[in-house]
Design a protein around this motif. Structure first.
Motif, PDB file in Angstrom:
ATOM      1  N   PHE A   1       0.823  -1.206   0.000  1.00 56.50           N
ATOM      2  CA  PHE A   1       0.000   0.000   0.000  1.00 56.50           C
ATOM      3  C   PHE A   1       0.859   1.259   0.000  1.00 56.50           C
ATOM      4  CE2 PHE A   1      -2.355   3.468   1.855  1.00 56.50           C
ATOM      5  CZ  PHE A   1      -3.586   3.383   1.229  1.00 56.50           C
TER       6      PHE A   1
ATOM      7  N   THR B   1      -5.827  -5.571   1.708  1.00 59.31           N
ATOM      8  CA  THR B   1      -6.276  -5.035   2.994  1.00 59.31           C
ATOM      9  C   THR B   1      -7.694  -5.494   3.300  1.00 59.31           C
ATOM     10  OG1 THR B   1      -4.867  -3.090   2.719  1.00 59.31           O
ATOM     11  CG2 THR B   1      -6.646  -2.914   4.313  1.00 59.31           C
TER      12      THR B   1
ATOM     13  N   ARG C   1      -7.041   3.211   5.089  1.00 61.33           N
ATOM     14  CA  ARG C   1      -6.395   3.110   3.780  1.00 61.33           C
ATOM     15  C   ARG C   1      -7.315   3.538   2.652  1.00 61.33           C
ATOM     16  NH1 ARG C   1      -2.693  -2.298   4.685  1.00 61.33           N
ATOM     17  NH2 ARG C   1      -1.218  -1.274   6.079  1.00 61.33           N
TER      18      ARG C   1
END
Length: 873
Positions: free
Chosen positions: A394, A426, A438
């Motif tokens: 990420f 995720t 995120r």
């Protein structure tokens, strides 16, 4: 993780002749004065540029020395010619900076010489062409364009036939810049002028790549077929030129879904490289064959191709070539699909070491490999390692996207977001707070802001947010599943994660829903279509059960308002018409507001500025049914021409405009209505600036995706959407269609079509509300993590705060009444989102209770939605 049938090595090796033959032609055109034993274009093997460069550098040193001793025009001219050849060879070897330096110096040396010198125009043309190629390779497109234009001018003056080659280069440049109509125009112009057989081959091949790029694979194959016939006559069946054309044909066949034929073509290319013992070329084609075999449903053969490509590079000392990572990543994911988790782990472990050494952390292949390791950790139950890998992937992926967002166009940005999947791993891990954080970071909010923290300052008590996310999960059975989840958050509540239905489940229900709406539309037009197999009421109940009830069950009891951010196919679901028992969702205690992205729900509201409003309506379009036009060219694709030809007149538009004048007048607001104006698009643009409310009543279009896009070996994120697949018609289209039928490309800024890409550039930063009273204006490409890329994205980019739009075709008779009721509530509440929700509630209930059919009620009042990029509460 995504597979592509061509990569940098494939394009460099398999299509090498297409890059080098123009340089050989330029070298051949750059006639030298004096004796020279340099190889010529006829005698030089296409891979001997290192040898040629060394000889030219030696000759340049001698020529320069001669010019220093005897600085005559002739000696200086000869030195400049040789320097031009040095620059061309440097560019052929991809040594761009050195090539540019030599060619710029050569151009300066040539320009100061007398114009009477024989061959000056030839050499200036060759030099400018070389500079264009070098600038193009370095990504300096504006400089490349100027150089190619200059080259054409010099070569036309020289009258040596080489201007055609420069036009091919310019056409290829325009293609890489997405300036499609200019690309096609230059390439077709070059083909019409070409007389040299080699140049004719180049023209057909370049046109083939043009049609491939715009998705017209059948036409691409036609052009490559012409190139192949000519190339066989020139160089023979077993030449590198024919192998290059076979590779282009294989790529077009692959994109067309003709996998067996694509495999045959790639096998022919493989045979050619094996006769040369060219390891890099062999490995590149093996990767392509692996992707073809995956599409054919033969993972074992694909794994063998990937493994052989890896072994060849290792055995021949080429393991430091970054192209090996494509093979390693492909093989690793194949092992995952075959449930060989341990083997996948070994492959990914090796791939990660090489990726970090060869490419570094911030590279798409490194990110892809680390995500694979994360999925392995999940399959083995190692959640901590999966979290670590998800964080690494990420962080690197977001950094790459931030860099791309600085310089890329809107379409390039969307494309980049889909090449790097930031959220799937995720989401598969399932930590709600991590997913929420995120998601915000992925959508561009400030670093370190968690959803809970942002919400606490932006969302009042009684309001919650729900962000739907489409993601991929891998399970120990070896299956990849595209499914949906949702993050639910309140003003003072922790985030909650809901794992929802699969993409396949929702797609089937949405297809059934839209089949019912098409049935209702046909009934409204007086036709008698076949009744859909699936009943509407159970479909709406099932959608409620799958996409809404799990979210509702996680809301606190004091929630009365929900900010909803759909994703993927959820964007096509009419939330107001979902049914819980016998009741519509809009009849319940909750009100809903919609945002395409979660970050939009967090932006502070902006008080609307009073100002004039504009209603623009078209009821007469002048469309005429037509068969196939001359070859279509973006943005005027065949599917657009077909859609335009079926656009009938809309007599209800005049009544809608009259209803709006009454509503706006009773509210004390001024409105200017333009109905069937002759000014069209150009006139419309002059009225837009400063509009408070902008209303369109017309036809719109959402074009289907081109056929042949490979699905990918694992379900891939949505295909890159074109910002020219959706648009509004803002004037008569008969002149446009006549132009297209006669092969003329109109001025896009005055063709009476507002493509989404054009909408994004309109001066609408002061506009509070845009209403798109036309069919399916809320549709487009559902892009994972990005909502829908369509007209609403264009208007948001232009600065509009709220967009009212539709999910399916409207009733021309009913729309005026609905619009009048909607605007009455807009002026009373000063909130378009709440006004739409209440208007739909009133109308759905009224139509249902009036004794009509449920399907008719949903068709008439259900398609509307308002999406915002600023909260209004």
């Amino acid at each position: 993780m995504q597979f592509f049938e061509t990569g940098p090595e494939v394009r460099r090796r398999v299509l090498q002749w297409l890059v080098q033959m123009p340089i050989l032609l330029i070298l051949a055109s750059c006639g030298q004065k004096g004796e020279s034993n340099m190889p010529t274009a006829e005698t030089l093997p296409v891979t001997d540029y290192e040898v040629l460069l060394a000889q030219f550098e030696e000759e340049l040193a001698a020529a320069q020395e001669a010019a220093d001793v005897n600085p005559s025009d002739g000696t200086r001219f000869y030195a400049a010619q040789v320097r031009t050849n040095v620059g061309l060879c440097l560019d052929a070897l991809a040594r761009r900076d050195e090539a540019i330096a030599e060619l710029v110096r050569a151009a300066w040396e040539l320009r100061v010489l007398p114009d009477t010198l024989d061959g000056k125009s030839d050499t200036l043309g060759a030099c400018a062409d070389g500079l264009g190629l070098a600038y193009h390779g370095a990504g300096e497109h504006e400089l490349a364009e100027a150089s190619f234009v200059e080259a054409i001018e010099h070569r036309v003056a020289a009258n040596n036939g080489m201007a055609t080659v420069s036009k091919i280069h310019l056409g290829n440049l325009y293609l890489s810049m997405s300036r499609y109509s200019q690309a096609r125009s230059r390439l077709e112009e070059a083909l019409a002028e070409a007389r040299d057989p080699e140049v004719i081959v180049l023209c057909h091949s370049a046109l083939g790549r043009y049609f491939h790029t715009v998705g017209s694979y059948a036409e691409a194959l036609d052009q490559h077929g012409e190139a192949e016939i000519a190339a066989r006559k020139l160089w023979g069946e077993d030449s590198g030129q024919v192998a290059g054309i076979h590779s282009d044909q294989a790529s077009a066949l692959f994109r067309s879904g003709r996998y067996l034929e694509a495999r045959d073509r790639y096998m022919a290319v493989l045979d050619y490289y094996e006769t040369l013992d060219d390891i890099a070329g062999i490995a590149a084609v093996l990767n392509n064959l692996a992707n073809v075999d995956l599409q054919r449903g033969d993972p074992e053969s694909a794994a063998a191709h990937f493994q052989r490509a890896i072994d060849l590079r290792v055995e021949t000392g080429r393991a430091d070539d970054p192209e090996i990572l494509t093979s390693l990543s492909g093989l690793g994911y194949l092992h995952l699909w075959n449930r060989n988790v341990e083997e996948a782990g070994l492959v990914f472990e090796e791939a990660e070491k090489r990726a970090l050494d060869l490419l570094g952390e911030n590279h798409p292949l490194t990110i892809e490999i680390r995500q694979g390791i994360g999925y392995i950790a999940l399959a083995l139950g190692n959640r901590i390692d999966a979290l670590k890998r998800a964080e690494q992937a990420f962080s690197s992926g977001r950094q790459l996207m931030l860099e791309a967002l600085k310089t890329g166009t809107e379409e390039q940005q969307i494309d980049y977001r889909k090449k790097i999947d930031l959220m799937s791993l995720t989401c598969a891990i399932g930590d709600p707070e991590l997913i929420a954080e995120r998601l915000l970071l992925a959508q561009g909010l400030v670093s370190g802001s968690k959803l809970d923290e942002v919400s606490s300052g932006s969302v009042p008590v009684g309001t919650a947010t729900v962000a739907y996310i489409r993601f991929f999960e891998y399970d120990t059975s070896g299956e990849w599943t595209a499914r949906y989840g949702a993050v639910v958050s309140g003003a003072d509540k922790p985030s909650v994660w809901c794992r929802l239905a699969t993409d396949e489940q929702l797609a089937a229900l949405v297809d059934a829903l839209f089949a019912h709406m098409a049935f209702e539309q046909a009934m409204g037009d007086g036709k008698k279509p076949p009744v859909p197999l699936r009943k509407l009421e159970p479909t709406l109940r099932r959608l409620h059960e799958l996409i809404w009830k799990p979210v509702a069950d996680r809301l606190s009891t004091d929630t009365d308002h929900l900010a909803v951010c759909p994703d993927g196919i959820v964007s096509a679901i009419p939330f107001a018409a979902l049914m819980d028992g016998d009741q519509f969702l809009c009849e319940g205690p909750l009100s809903l507001s919609f945002f395409s992205l979660l970050r939009d729900a967090m932006i502070e509201p902006k008080a609307p500025e009073p100002g004039p409003s504009l209603a623009f309506g078209i009821s007469v379009f002048g469309a005429n049914p037509t068969d196939a036009m001359s070859s279509a060219s973006p943005p005027y694709s065949r599917s657009l021409i077909h859609a335009l030809s079926e656009m009938g007149d809309l007599p209800g538009v005049a009544r809608e405009m009259e209803a709006l004048r009454g509503v706006f007048g009773s509210a004390g607001d001024s409105i200017k209505t333009l109905v069937d104006t002759s000014t069209g698009e150009a006139g419309l643009r002059s009225h837009l600036r400063g509009a408070h409310i902008l209303h369109f009543a017309s036809h719109a279009f959402v074009l289907p995706r081109e056929p042949g896009e490979p699905a990918g070996t694992r379900p891939s994120l949505d295909r890159t959407s074109s910002l020219e697949r959706t648009g509004l018609v803002v004037g008569r289209i008969d002149s446009l269609m006549d132009d297209l039928k006669n092969g003329h490309l109109p001025d896009q800024e005055d063709d009476n079509i507002l493509f989404t890409k054009e909408v994004a550039g309109l001066p609408l930063d002061e506009t509070w509300l845009v209403t798109l009273s036309a069919c399916s204006t809320g549709r487009g490409d559902p892009v994972s993590g990005e909502g829908v890329i369509g007209l609403q994205r264009g208007f948001f980019t232009a600065g509009v705060q709220h967009v009212a739009m539709t999910l399916w075709p409207l009733s021309d008779n009913y729309a005026p009444d609905f619009m009048a009721k909607f605007y009455s509530k807009v002026f009373a509440m000063n909130r378009p989102d709440a006004a739409m929700w209440q208007t739909q509630r009133d109308e759905l209930v009224r139509l249902r209770n009036a004794g009509g059919r449920l399907g008719t009620a949903v068709w008439l009042a259900g398609p509307w939605t308002v999406s915002s990029q600023r909260r209004s509460w």
